[in-house]
Motif scaffolding. Structure first.
Motif, PDB file in Angstrom:
ATOM      1  N   ASP A 118      46.831 -21.282  14.970  1.00  0.00           N
ATOM      2  CA  ASP A 118      46.619 -21.986  15.415  1.00  0.00           C
ATOM      3  C   ASP A 118      47.480 -23.100  14.881  1.00  0.00           C
ATOM      4  OD1 ASP A 118      44.235 -21.401  17.085  1.00  0.00           O
ATOM      5  OD2 ASP A 118      43.136 -21.428  14.857  1.00  0.00           O
ATOM      6  N   GLN A 119      48.871 -22.572  14.971  1.00  0.00           N
ATOM      7  CA  GLN A 119      49.720 -23.755  13.908  1.00  0.00           C
ATOM      8  C   GLN A 119      51.204 -23.411  15.691  1.00  0.00           C
ATOM      9  OE1 GLN A 119      49.971 -25.451  11.008  1.00  0.00           O
ATOM     10  NE2 GLN A 119      48.307 -24.711  11.420  1.00  0.00           N
ATOM     11  N   TYR A 121      47.868  -7.559  16.631  1.00  0.00           N
ATOM     12  CA  TYR A 121      49.151  -7.138  16.192  1.00  0.00           C
ATOM     13  C   TYR A 121      49.849  -8.568  15.525  1.00  0.00           C
ATOM     14  CZ  TYR A 121      54.681  -6.935  17.182  1.00  0.00           C
ATOM     15  OH  TYR A 121      56.103  -7.004  16.425  1.00  0.00           O
ATOM     16  N   ALA A 122      49.596 -10.379  16.137  1.00  0.00           N
ATOM     17  CA  ALA A 122      50.049 -10.661  15.213  1.00  0.00           C
ATOM     18  C   ALA A 122      49.266 -10.890  13.973  1.00  0.00           C
ATOM     19  CB  ALA A 122      49.640 -12.201  16.139  1.00  0.00           C
ATOM     20  N   ASP A 123      47.855 -10.711  13.658  1.00  0.00           N
ATOM     21  CA  ASP A 123      46.911 -10.721  12.667  1.00  0.00           C
ATOM     22  C   ASP A 123      47.008  -9.717  11.858  1.00  0.00           C
ATOM     23  OD1 ASP A 123      45.259 -12.543  14.631  1.00  0.00           O
ATOM     24  OD2 ASP A 123      43.422 -11.117  15.057  1.00  0.00           O
ATOM     25  N   ILE A 124      47.364  -8.612  12.292  1.00  0.00           N
ATOM     26  CA  ILE A 124      48.305  -7.920  11.265  1.00  0.00           C
ATOM     27  C   ILE A 124      49.804  -7.661  11.202  1.00  0.00           C
ATOM     28  CG2 ILE A 124      49.514  -5.860  10.782  1.00  0.00           C
ATOM     29  CD1 ILE A 124      47.296  -4.281  13.005  1.00  0.00           C
ATOM     30  N   ALA A 125      50.177  -9.079  11.237  1.00  0.00           N
ATOM     31  CA  ALA A 125      52.006  -9.319  10.895  1.00  0.00           C
ATOM     32  C   ALA A 125      51.764 -10.443  10.041  1.00  0.00           C
ATOM     33  CB  ALA A 125      52.684  -9.941  12.541  1.00  0.00           C
ATOM     34  N   HIS A 126      50.698 -11.490  10.123  1.00  0.00           N
ATOM     35  CA  HIS A 126      49.664 -12.348   9.279  1.00  0.00           C
ATOM     36  C   HIS A 126      49.317 -12.094   7.638  1.00  0.00           C
ATOM     37  CE1 HIS A 126      47.794 -15.779   8.306  1.00  0.00           C
ATOM     38  NE2 HIS A 126      48.675 -16.414   7.950  1.00  0.00           N
ATOM     39  N   ALA A 127      48.275 -10.795   8.073  1.00  0.00           N
ATOM     40  CA  ALA A 127      48.192 -10.571   7.460  1.00  0.00           C
ATOM     41  C   ALA A 127      49.296  -9.621   5.689  1.00  0.00           C
ATOM     42  CB  ALA A 127      47.146  -9.338   7.709  1.00  0.00           C
TER      43      ALA A 127
END
Length: 419
Positions: free
Chosen positions: A240-241, A36-42
């Motif tokens: 990683d932040q 979910y977070a990966d999609i948000a970042h993309a």
């Protein structure tokens, strides 16, 4: 679209089959929240890239004003809406997004705050900024306060949002830029979008409607602020932040899923079905149309729906054509209840198709959303009603997913609408 439906059906079938195979490791709630977070970042990264492309097109318009450069800037704005509208599913449930997004996508707006408008234009009653016209004035008298607006900067525009406490005073974001590129749509529920002339950005004797230098400054400042805001939010989802993503993924996975599902349900029900469709339809009001200057509302609605669908299926097609895919909500549901997963997948496909009918109406039949909601267009009204009903049913499917995963009392935001 039929090929898309077949491909989507095949993909869901593959997901469910994979879940049924004992040799396939079960996915975890933590993995779904991480994806979910990966999609948000993309999505936010794509929105930033598209905004930077828009900024380049605006720079070309300002350097060489012409019909061609204005149309190129309009095309870049339309392209920028595609990823951004898919990001709105992250608003609800993630306070950092909900608190931030008003500066980028607030609507409807009283455009007279920004620039010239037609005499007698409709605006929010009692709004002291409704005809302030920042572009034509270096000082604004709002109530008992005298504001210096001589230098138009990103910081100034940010400070003028919700001027005098009115949410209709929107000085920045996509819709301010949209207005500056298209101008008012004075066609009501008839065909046609805004027709701002390119000469509004010409210098010297070719300038129309006056204050072209300040209009140019305003457009550039709004574009710069848009990029700054998107840089901030893309950074909040970077892995990683020390950022919001780290905060979210450190929570129990069930809380991450709750935020995810609440956001999906709230955009589906209260916002898209309610604020963006039902309000405009019931009032037959073009003032409540989402992309009202450009007549791009059909695409904005559809990509809102795609944003919801992306999270259920764990897929997002990036603007470079690549696909980000990973552990999905639907897989998680299927591990608990295959029949429920099939029902949810079917409903999502049905709902996406119902909202896509608005796109087909505009792009194939040339009947846009503002025409569909006209009081004398019962067939158009029904098309919008069908989309609303499909979104309501989709919200029920989202609640079924939540219940299957043991997340009760989801209570998606209805925005005080009854369905």
């Amino acid at each position: 679209m039929q090929l898309r439906k077949l491909a989507l059906a095949a993909a869901i079938g593959g997901l469910l089959s994979a879940c049924a195979q004992t040799s396939t490791p079960a996915i975890t709630q933590d993995q779904v929240v991480e994806h979910y977070a990966d999609i948000a970042h993309a999505v936010y990264s794509d929105a930033l890239i598209a905004a930077q492309d828009l900024d380049k097109a605006i720079a070309e318009l300002l350097a060489n004003p012409s019909e061609q450069s204005l149309n190129a800037a309009r095309s870049a704005w339309l392209a920028a809406r595609v990823p951004y509208q898919q990001s709105e599913v992250f608003r609800f449930g993630n306070p950092i997004v909900d608190d931030w997004e008003g500066q980028l996508n607030a609507w409807p707006l009283d455009e007279g705050l920004i620039d010239y408008v037609a005499p007698g234009y409709q605006h929010e009653l009692g709004n002291p900024g409704a005809t302030a016209n920042i572009i034509a004035n270096t000082q604004l008298q709002v109530g008992g306060e005298l504001l210096n607006v001589s230098e138009i900067t990103p910081e100034l525009l940010a400070s003028l949002n919700e001027l005098a406490g009115s949410e209709a005073n929107v000085a920045s974001g996509y819709h301010a830029i949209e207005f500056l590129l298209w101008g008012q749509d004075l066609n009501g529920t008839n065909a046609g979008a805004g027709e701002r002339p390119w000469t509004d950005y010409a210098l010297g004797e070719n300038c129309t409607h006056g204050n072209c230098d300040r209009r140019r400054d305003y457009l550039q400042a709004a574009s710069t602020l848009l990029i700054q805001d998107l840089q901030y939010m893309a950074g909040q989802w970077q892995p990683d932040q020390d950022n919001y993503r780290a905060e979210l993924t450190a929570l129990p996975a069930e809380e991450g899923l709750r935020r995810m599902l609440f956001g999906m349900g709230s955009l589906s029900l209260g916002e898209l079905a309610g604020e963006r469709m039902k309000v405009a339809l019931v009032a037959n009001s073009v003032e409540d149309e989402h992309d009202c200057f450009s007549d791009n509302t059909h695409h904005s609605h559809y990509y809102n729906e795609k944003g919801i669908s992306n999270l259920m299926f764990g897929e997002y097609q990036r603007i470079d054509g690549s696909t980000l895919q990973g552990p999905s909500l639907l897989q998680l549901v299927a591990q608990q209840d295959g029949q429920a997963a099939t029902q949810i997948g079917d409903q999502f496909r049905t709902s996406e198709q119902a909202v896509y009918q608005l796109v087909q109406s505009a792009e194939v039949n040339k009947v846009h959303f503002d025409q569909l909601i006209a009081s004398d267009n019962p067939q158009g009204n029904q098309l919008v009603e069908n989309a609303i009903s499909a979104l309501v049913e989709q919200t029920r499917a989202i609640e079924l997913a939540a219940n299957t995963l043991g997340i009760s009392n989801l209570n998606p935001d209805t925005a005080d609408h009854e369905f």
